[in-house]
Design a protein around this motif. Structure first.
Motif, PDB file in Angstrom:
ATOM      1  N   VAL A 131       0.748  -1.197   0.053  1.00 18.37           N
ATOM      2  CA  VAL A 131       0.134  -0.049   0.114  1.00 18.37           C
ATOM      3  C   VAL A 131       0.764   1.206   0.060  1.00 18.37           C
ATOM      4  N   THR A 132       0.376   2.341  -0.967  1.00 18.74           N
ATOM      5  CA  THR A 132       1.232   3.361  -1.140  1.00 18.74           C
ATOM      6  C   THR A 132       0.259   4.582  -1.138  1.00 18.74           C
ATOM      7  N   ASP A 133       0.854   5.641  -0.540  1.00 17.27           N
ATOM      8  CA  ASP A 133      -0.292   6.999  -0.492  1.00 17.27           C
ATOM      9  C   ASP A 133       0.254   7.937  -1.390  1.00 17.27           C
ATOM     10  N   ASN A 134       1.278   7.736  -1.954  1.00 16.06           N
ATOM     11  CA  ASN A 134       2.007   8.862  -3.053  1.00 16.06           C
ATOM     12  C   ASN A 134       1.832   8.153  -4.379  1.00 16.06           C
ATOM     13  N   SER A 135       1.474   9.214  -5.288  1.00 17.43           N
ATOM     14  CA  SER A 135       1.300   8.923  -6.787  1.00 17.43           C
ATOM     15  C   SER A 135       2.794   8.551  -7.347  1.00 17.43           C
ATOM     16  N   ASP A 136       3.756   9.123  -7.191  1.00 21.97           N
ATOM     17  CA  ASP A 136       4.968   8.655  -7.423  1.00 21.97           C
ATOM     18  C   ASP A 136       5.381   7.391  -6.884  1.00 21.97           C
ATOM     19  N   LEU A 195       6.178   1.728  -7.532  1.00 19.80           N
ATOM     20  CA  LEU A 195       5.652   0.037  -7.206  1.00 19.80           C
ATOM     21  C   LEU A 195       5.305  -0.532  -8.502  1.00 19.80           C
ATOM     22  N   ALA A 196       4.552  -0.101  -9.151  1.00 20.47           N
ATOM     23  CA  ALA A 196       3.872  -0.824 -10.190  1.00 20.47           C
ATOM     24  C   ALA A 196       5.083  -0.901 -11.257  1.00 20.47           C
ATOM     25  N   SER A 197       6.003  -0.161 -11.474  1.00 21.61           N
ATOM     26  CA  SER A 197       7.473  -0.414 -12.258  1.00 21.61           C
ATOM     27  C   SER A 197       8.099  -1.651 -11.869  1.00 21.61           C
ATOM     28  N   LYS A 255       8.392   6.421   4.338  1.00 23.81           N
ATOM     29  CA  LYS A 255       6.961   5.666   4.511  1.00 23.81           C
ATOM     30  C   LYS A 255       6.100   6.674   5.185  1.00 23.81           C
ATOM     31  N   THR A 256       4.740   6.851   4.834  1.00 20.84           N
ATOM     32  CA  THR A 256       3.861   7.679   5.679  1.00 20.84           C
ATOM     33  C   THR A 256       3.599   6.722   6.914  1.00 20.84           C
ATOM     34  N   LYS A 257       2.952   7.526   8.026  1.00 21.13           N
ATOM     35  CA  LYS A 257       2.551   6.753   8.805  1.00 21.13           C
ATOM     36  C   LYS A 257       1.729   5.652   8.668  1.00 21.13           C
ATOM     37  N   ARG A 258       0.767   5.833   7.734  1.00 28.24           N
ATOM     38  CA  ARG A 258      -0.059   4.951   7.368  1.00 28.24           C
ATOM     39  C   ARG A 258       0.683   3.805   6.787  1.00 28.24           C
ATOM     40  N   GLU A 259       1.582   3.990   5.792  1.00 22.73           N
ATOM     41  CA  GLU A 259       2.322   2.924   5.127  1.00 22.73           C
ATOM     42  C   GLU A 259       3.126   2.357   5.956  1.00 22.73           C
ATOM     43  N   LEU A 260       3.721   2.857   7.046  1.00 23.37           N
ATOM     44  CA  LEU A 260       4.335   2.295   8.137  1.00 23.37           C
ATOM     45  C   LEU A 260       3.621   1.279   8.734  1.00 23.37           C
ATOM     46  N   ARG A 261       2.658   1.623   9.294  1.00 19.90           N
ATOM     47  CA  ARG A 261       1.522   0.749  10.038  1.00 19.90           C
ATOM     48  C   ARG A 261       1.223  -0.462   9.354  1.00 19.90           C
ATOM     49  N   LEU A 262       0.923  -0.260   8.158  1.00 20.91           N
ATOM     50  CA  LEU A 262       0.494  -1.300   7.368  1.00 20.91           C
ATOM     51  C   LEU A 262       1.713  -2.332   6.988  1.00 20.91           C
TER      52      LEU A 262
END
Length: 284
Positions: free
Chosen positions: A135-140, A145-147, A258-265
């Protein structure tokens, strides 16, 4: 002492992605260096123990090592596109799921209904864990990730074959160690010639990455002795700490954000991946 031996593979395989990333270079340099370093350890082990294997076992073991390089190329490429802290939990989870399914379908593992139910529950846990770490919150970050996944997922088949082929032969881990390392080196040399040409052999980072290859080789050898002294299940479970080390190290040492949400997940996902692998380790 047994615990120290058991921890060596986890430590070595966990730190290896960080060392590779710190040394730098392109995937071709990293792959070439890793193959050469692994072969150095393989030669030393062969000279020390002089185990003998028949031609079939030697060839299958060498092929196993060659396919490992395919998986490693994908992993090294993914480091640059999506970072170590994203690559390692996804790569590890997909490896565990694939090798578990192959073990059931091809080698009759998880005998009995209960073992299969527990095993497939573990696979579901690992898949959920992989999805959470992705899970990622940033478009970049999503683009990276997709690449990264476009190369990481298909090349993971190399890790599956690497794990499956040794099960088809009747030989000790030490006996197949040298041919595996030789297969890794030959495949790495071939890839370097195709992808990098003669220039890859002249670049400093190629040879610096040989240290990472030696660490991999020593860790693989330590796992063989750990499995003998501690039992396969215990040795395997302890090695799963490597994904925790590499993922957290990517954030702390390589400063991958990583954002807080990304880190938690990610942390929850790591727990699920390790829990799933622990469940499968004791099923036999």
């Amino acid at each position: 002492m047994n615990l120290v031996i058991a921890l060596l593979p986890a430590l070595g395989w966990g730190l290896n992605p960080l060392l590779i990333s710190k040394i730098g270079g392109k995937p071709v340099n990293q792959t070439l260096g890793t193959g050469v370093g692994a072969l150095i350890v393989g030669i030393i082990v062969q000279l020390m123990y002089t185990p003998h294997v028949n031609a079939t076992t030697f060839i299958l073991s060498a092929l196993s090592g060659a396919f490992w390089v395919l998986g490693q190329i994908g992993q090294y490429t993914a480091y640059g596109r999506m970072g170590v802290s994203s690559t390692m939990p996804i790569s590890t989870g997909v490896q565990l799921v694939g090798t578990s399914v192959i073990g059931v379908l091809m080698f009759g593992e998880w005998g009995g209904v209960t073992a299969k139910l527990v095993g497939f529950a573990a696979i579901i846990l690992m898949i959920i864990g992989v999805a959470m770490t992705a899970v990622t919150d940033n478009s970049d970050s999503r683009a990276g990730l997709a690449s990264g996944l476009t190369v990481l997922l298909p090349t993971t088949v190399g890790y599956w074959i690497y794990s499956a082929l040794p099960k088809a032969v009747s030989a000790s881990g030490v006996a197949i160690f040298f041919p595996q390392m030789l297969g890794m080196c030959l495949a790495a040399l071939l890839y370097a010639l195709i992808a990098g040409g003669p220039a890859a052999f002249k670049q400093r980072t190629s040879w610096l990455n040989a240290f990472a290859g030696m660490i991999f080789g020593v860790s693989a050898l330590a796992y063989i002795f750990s499995a003998k002294d501690n039992g396969v299940a215990t040795a395997y479970v302890i090695t799963q700490l490597s994904v925790v080390i590499s993922t957290l190290g990517g954030m702390l040492v390589l400063h991958e954000h990583k954002t807080k949400r990304e880190l938690r997940l990610t942390l929850i996902g790591l727990v699920l991946i390790v829990a799933g692998s622990v469940m499968t380790a004791f099923l036999g």
